[in-house]
Design an enzyme around this catalytic site. Structure first.
Site, PDB file in Angstrom:
ATOM      1  N   GLU A 104      10.834   1.470   9.720  1.00 53.66           N
ATOM      2  CA  GLU A 104      11.802   2.541   9.473  1.00 53.66           C
ATOM      3  C   GLU A 104      11.025   3.820   9.735  1.00 53.66           C
ATOM      4  OE1 GLU A 104      13.585   5.302   8.371  1.00 53.66           O
ATOM      5  OE2 GLU A 104      13.505   4.718   6.254  1.00 53.66           O
ATOM      6  N   LEU A 105      11.307   4.459  10.877  1.00 56.98           N
ATOM      7  CA  LEU A 105      10.424   5.524  11.368  1.00 56.98           C
ATOM      8  C   LEU A 105      11.118   6.884  11.357  1.00 56.98           C
ATOM      9  CD1 LEU A 105       8.970   3.348  14.269  1.00 56.98           C
ATOM     10  CD2 LEU A 105       8.108   3.607  11.943  1.00 56.98           C
ATOM     11  N   GLU A 144      10.652  16.178  15.108  1.00 53.97           N
ATOM     12  CA  GLU A 144      11.142  16.067  13.740  1.00 53.97           C
ATOM     13  C   GLU A 144      10.518  17.204  12.915  1.00 53.97           C
ATOM     14  OE1 GLU A 144       9.905  12.427  11.843  1.00 53.97           O
ATOM     15  OE2 GLU A 144      11.770  12.325  10.713  1.00 53.97           O
ATOM     16  N   CYS A 176      13.883  11.203   6.535  1.00 50.14           N
ATOM     17  CA  CYS A 176      14.037  10.785   7.934  1.00 50.14           C
ATOM     18  C   CYS A 176      15.483  10.908   8.385  1.00 50.14           C
ATOM     19  CB  CYS A 176      13.503   9.374   8.115  1.00 50.14           C
ATOM     20  SG  CYS A 176      14.030   8.278   6.828  1.00 50.14           S
ATOM     21  N   LYS A 185       0.852  -1.190   0.000  1.00 51.72           N
ATOM     22  CA  LYS A 185       0.000   0.000   0.000  1.00 51.72           C
ATOM     23  C   LYS A 185       0.888   1.240   0.000  1.00 51.72           C
ATOM     24  CE  LYS A 185      -1.361   2.680   2.961  1.00 51.72           C
ATOM     25  NZ  LYS A 185      -1.132   3.897   2.137  1.00 51.72           N
TER      26      LYS A 185
HETATM   27  P1  ADP Z   1       3.605  10.968   7.251  1.00 48.72           P
HETATM   28  O1  ADP Z   1       2.999  11.705   8.413  1.00 48.72           O
HETATM   29  O2  ADP Z   1       5.038  11.254   7.046  1.00 48.72           O
HETATM   30  O3  ADP Z   1       2.781  10.988   6.010  1.00 48.72           O
HETATM   31  P2  ADP Z   1       2.576   8.423   7.868  1.00 48.72           P
HETATM   32  O4  ADP Z   1       3.114   7.466   8.851  1.00 48.72           O
HETATM   33  O5  ADP Z   1       1.234   9.042   8.131  1.00 48.72           O
HETATM   34  O6  ADP Z   1       3.708   9.487   7.708  1.00 48.72           O
HETATM   35  O7  ADP Z   1       2.546   7.796   6.409  1.00 48.72           O
HETATM   36  C1  ADP Z   1       3.390   6.781   5.965  1.00 48.72           C
HETATM   37  C2  ADP Z   1       2.548   5.670   5.406  1.00 48.72           C
HETATM   38  O8  ADP Z   1       1.722   5.182   6.464  1.00 48.72           O
HETATM   39  C3  ADP Z   1       1.606   6.075   4.282  1.00 48.72           C
HETATM   40  O9  ADP Z   1       1.533   5.020   3.335  1.00 48.72           O
HETATM   41  C4  ADP Z   1       0.287   6.222   5.000  1.00 48.72           C
HETATM   42  O10 ADP Z   1      -0.809   5.997   4.137  1.00 48.72           O
HETATM   43  C5  ADP Z   1       0.398   5.116   6.009  1.00 48.72           C
HETATM   44  N1  ADP Z   1      -0.509   5.250   7.167  1.00 48.72           N
HETATM   45  C6  ADP Z   1      -0.929   6.387   7.772  1.00 48.72           C
HETATM   46  N2  ADP Z   1      -1.807   6.100   8.750  1.00 48.72           N
HETATM   47  C7  ADP Z   1      -1.951   4.754   8.779  1.00 48.72           C
HETATM   48  C8  ADP Z   1      -2.714   3.817   9.573  1.00 48.72           C
HETATM   49  N3  ADP Z   1      -3.500   4.225  10.553  1.00 48.72           N
HETATM   50  N4  ADP Z   1      -2.591   2.503   9.296  1.00 48.72           N
HETATM   51  C9  ADP Z   1      -1.781   2.081   8.317  1.00 48.72           C
HETATM   52  N5  ADP Z   1      -1.046   2.889   7.549  1.00 48.72           N
HETATM   53  C10 ADP Z   1      -1.114   4.202   7.760  1.00 48.72           C
END
Ligand code: ADP
Length: 475
Positions: free
Chosen positions: A244-245, A379, A278, A168
Site C-alpha cells: 500500500e504505497l 506526492e 496516502c 516492524k
Molecule cells: P515515509 O517516507 O513516508 O516515512 P517509508 O517508506 O520510508 O515512508 O516508511 C514506511 C516504513 O518503511 C517505515 O516502517 C520505515 O521504517 C520502513 N522503511 C524505510 N526504509 C526501509 C528499507 N530500506 N527497508 C525496509 N523498510 C524500510
C-alpha cells in the site's frame, strides 16, 4: 520489542529515543533492534505457526474479539499516546483508534468465513476440493502516519487466517505499536504468534524479511520507492507481497456540484492528519464556473484551522512528522509560486507561540496550479491544497488519470450519469463520490498502478494471507 512473548527492556539493550513532533521533547526510549532480533523473531513466529494454524477459526476469532474490546476500553490512553508520539489532534487520534479496533472485530468475523470449494471435474472418477490455508510467517512493515490502524489492518487478517507475524513499526511511532501489541498479548495471542521488532534503522530488518526463507509473505505500507525495493526482493525469493504505497488523489468539483459543500469536504479531507495520508487530495480540479465560490469558501475554512499540540483544545492542524517533511512541502510551494501559482493562504513554516520547537507548516492554498509544477506530480504529504481550474469533463478525466499513482480519487457532482461515468473512468482503487471518507474495515482499500498491490480490509483483506490448495481425488 516483543519476541516469543518476552518484552525486551530498553534499559538493558541498545535503544533509541522517541520524540514528540509538536515540541521536540524526548518522550521515551525503545529497544533498537537489528538483524539478530529480526531473525530471533522470525524463529519464534516460525515455531508458533503450526500451533496457531491448527487452532479453530472460532478460537482465533475469540482472541481477536477480545482484543477489539480491550482496544475500545483503552481508546483514550492509546489516543493520547498517538497524539504525543505522532502529533495528530486528539479527536483524530480517537477516530483512528476506533478504525483500528474495527479491523480486529471485522477479521474476527471473517476468520469464520474462510470457505473452501468442491468443484465438478471433467473425469467421472475424480473429485476436486479446494482448501484455503494460511501462508505461514508474515513480515510486516508499517508507517508512522496511521500508527495503530495500519498495524491492525495487517495483523488482524493475518491472525484470523492462521498466520504468524513479525512486525516492524516506523521508527517515529514505536510506542503506538508497543501499546497495540500489549493489547493483543493480553487478549490471549499465544507467545511467538505476534512479534514486534522496533528499530531505528529499518533496512536490515527489511532485508531479513526478504531473504529469510521462513518468511512466506511481506506486507508493506509506505513510500513507493521502498515498496518497489521490497517487491523486487520478494520477486527474487518468490514470496507473496502486498503493498500500500503512495498516492496523488484528484479531487474533482464538477460544474453542477454545490461549490460550498465541495469546499467544506475539501477543507476537511485535505487537512486531515496535516495532509499526511496516502489518500489525501493532491490536486483539486475545479470547474472554472465554480472556481470563485469554491476557492473563497476553502480559504475561509483554512483560515479557521488552529495549529498546535494536538492535546490542546480546538487544534485542527498538528505538526508534520519531521524536518525533512517541512523541506519537501516548502520546496513544492516555492516551486509552484516560481512557476506562476497564486498563494491564497499559508505558504510558510509556523514559528510563533512556541511552534518553532515543533515541525509545523501553515495550512496552505495555492491556485492556478499547472502540470509544470512539482506539486502536480509529486506526492505532497503536507497541508497544501493545490487548485487546478478545468473546463471540460473529458479533459478532467485525462488530467486526473495522468499520474503514476492510482490510490484514491474524489468527485463532487449532483448528476447521476456524470457520477457513474467518472466512477468508471477514473483509474484509481478507491473513488469517493460526494464522499470524503470512502474507507472502513468492511471495505477493500488499495490502489492500482504504482500505488500498490493487493487490498486491505473487506472480504478481500484475508485473501492476502491465504494460499489456495487443490486436491484431486480419484475414487
Ligand atoms: P515515509 O517516507 O513516508 O516515512 P517509508 O517508506 O520510508 O515512508 O516508511 C514506511 C516504513 O518503511 C517505515 O516502517 C520505515 O521504517 C520502513 N522503511 C524505510 N526504509 C526501509 C528499507 N530500506 N527497508 C525496509 N523498510 C524500510
Amino acid at each position: 520489542m516483543l519476541i516469543d512473548g518476552q518484552w525486551l527492556d530498553p534499559n538493558a539493550n541498545k535503544n533509541f529515543t522517541v520524540t514528540n513532533p509538536a515540541n521536540g521533547d524526548a518522550i521515551a526510549e525503545v529497544v533498537d533492534g537489528g538483524r539478530d532480533e529480526a531473525l530471533a523473531a522470525i524463529e519464534a513466529a516460525h515455531a508458533a505457526f503450526p500451533m496457531w494454524a491448527d487452532k479453530t477459526a472460532f478460537e482465533r476469532a475469540d482472541i481477536l474479539r477480545r482484543a477489539y474490546s480491550l482496544m475500545i476500553e483503552r481508546k483514550e490512553d492509546l489516543a493520547r499516546t498517538m497524539t504525543t508520539e505522532q502529533g495528530k489532534p486528539l479527536k483524530a487520534a480517537r477516530n483512528e483508534c476506533q478504525y483500528a479496533a474495527d479491523f480486529l472485530l471485522w477479521f474476527s468475523e471473517e476468520a469464520k468465513r474462510v470457505y473452501g470449494d468442491i468443484l465438478p471435474s471433467p473425469r467421472a472418477d475424480q473429485r476436486f476440493m479446494v482448501l484455503r490455508q494460511p501462508i505461514g510467517v508474515v513480515g510486516a512493515i508499517t508507517p508512522w502516519n496511521y500508527p495503530v490502524s495500519m498495524l491492525t489492518r495487517k495483523l488482524a487478517p493475518a491472525l484470523a487466517a492462521g498466520c504468524t507475524m513479525v512486525l516492524k513499526p516506523a521508527e517515529a511511532t514505536p510506542l503506538c505499536a508497543i501499546e497495540t501489541f500489549k493489547i493483543l498479548q493480553e487478549a490471549g495471542v499465544p507467545d511467538g504468534v505476534l512479534n514486534l521488532v522496533t528499530a531505528s534503522d529499518p533496512e536490515p530488518i527489511g532485508n531479513v524479511f526478504v531473504s529469510d526463507p521462513r518468511v512466506r509473505k511481506i506486507t508493506f505500507t509506505g513510500s513507493t520507492v521502498i515498496g518497489k525495493r521490497l517487491a523486487a526482493g520478494a520477486g527474487e525469493y518468490m514470496k507473496r507481497i502486498s503493498l500500500e504505497l503512495g498516492g496523488h488523489a484528484p479531487f474533482i468539483v464538477c460544474e453542477d456540484a454545490d461549490p460550498i459543500h465541495a469546499a467544506k469536504g475539501a477543507a476537511a479531507v485535505k487537512f486531515l492528519n496535516t495532509g499526511q495520508a496516502c489518500i489525501s487530495p493532491n490536486r483539486m480540479f475545479v470547474h472554472r464556473r465554480s472556481l470563485e465560490p469554491f476557492t473563497k469558501e476553502l480559504v475561509k475554512r483554512v483560515g479557521r484551522l488552529r495549529a498546535g499540540n494536538g492535546l490542546e483544545e480546538d487544534i485542527g492542524i498538528g505538526p508534520l512528522v519531521n524536518e525533512k517533511a517541512i523541506s519537501k512541502v516548502a520546496r513544492q510551494v516555492d516551486d509552484a509560486m516560481d512557476n506562476g501559482a497564486s498563494l491564497l493562504a499559508g505558504g510558510h513554516r509556523l514559528v510563533d507561540d512556541g511552534l518553532d520547537k515543533g515541525t509545523f507548516f501553515a495550512p496552505t492554498v495555492l491556485s492556478e496550479v499547472t502540470e509544470q509544477m512539482l506539486i502536480y506530480r509529486e506526492e505532497t504529504f503536507g497541508p497544501v491544497a493545490a487548485i487546478v481550474p478545468y473546463d471540460d469533463d473529458d479533459d478532467v478525466v485525462a488530467m486526473a488519470n495522468d499520474t503514476r499513482y492510482g490510490l484514491a480519487a474524489y468527485v463532487y457532482t449532483n448528476q447521476m450519469s456524470r457520477a457513474m461515468r467518472l466512477f468508471e473512468s477514473l483509474n484509481f482503487g478507491i473513488v469517493g463520490i460526494n464522499d470524503i471518507n470512502p474507507t472502513a474495515a468492511a471495505a477493500p482499500f488499495g490502489g492500482v498502478k504504482e500505488s500498490g498491490l493487493g487490498r486491505e480490509g473487506g472480504r478481500e483483506g484475508i485473501e492476502e494471507y491465504l494460499d489456495v490448495k487443490l486436491g484431486g481425488f480419484a475414487i
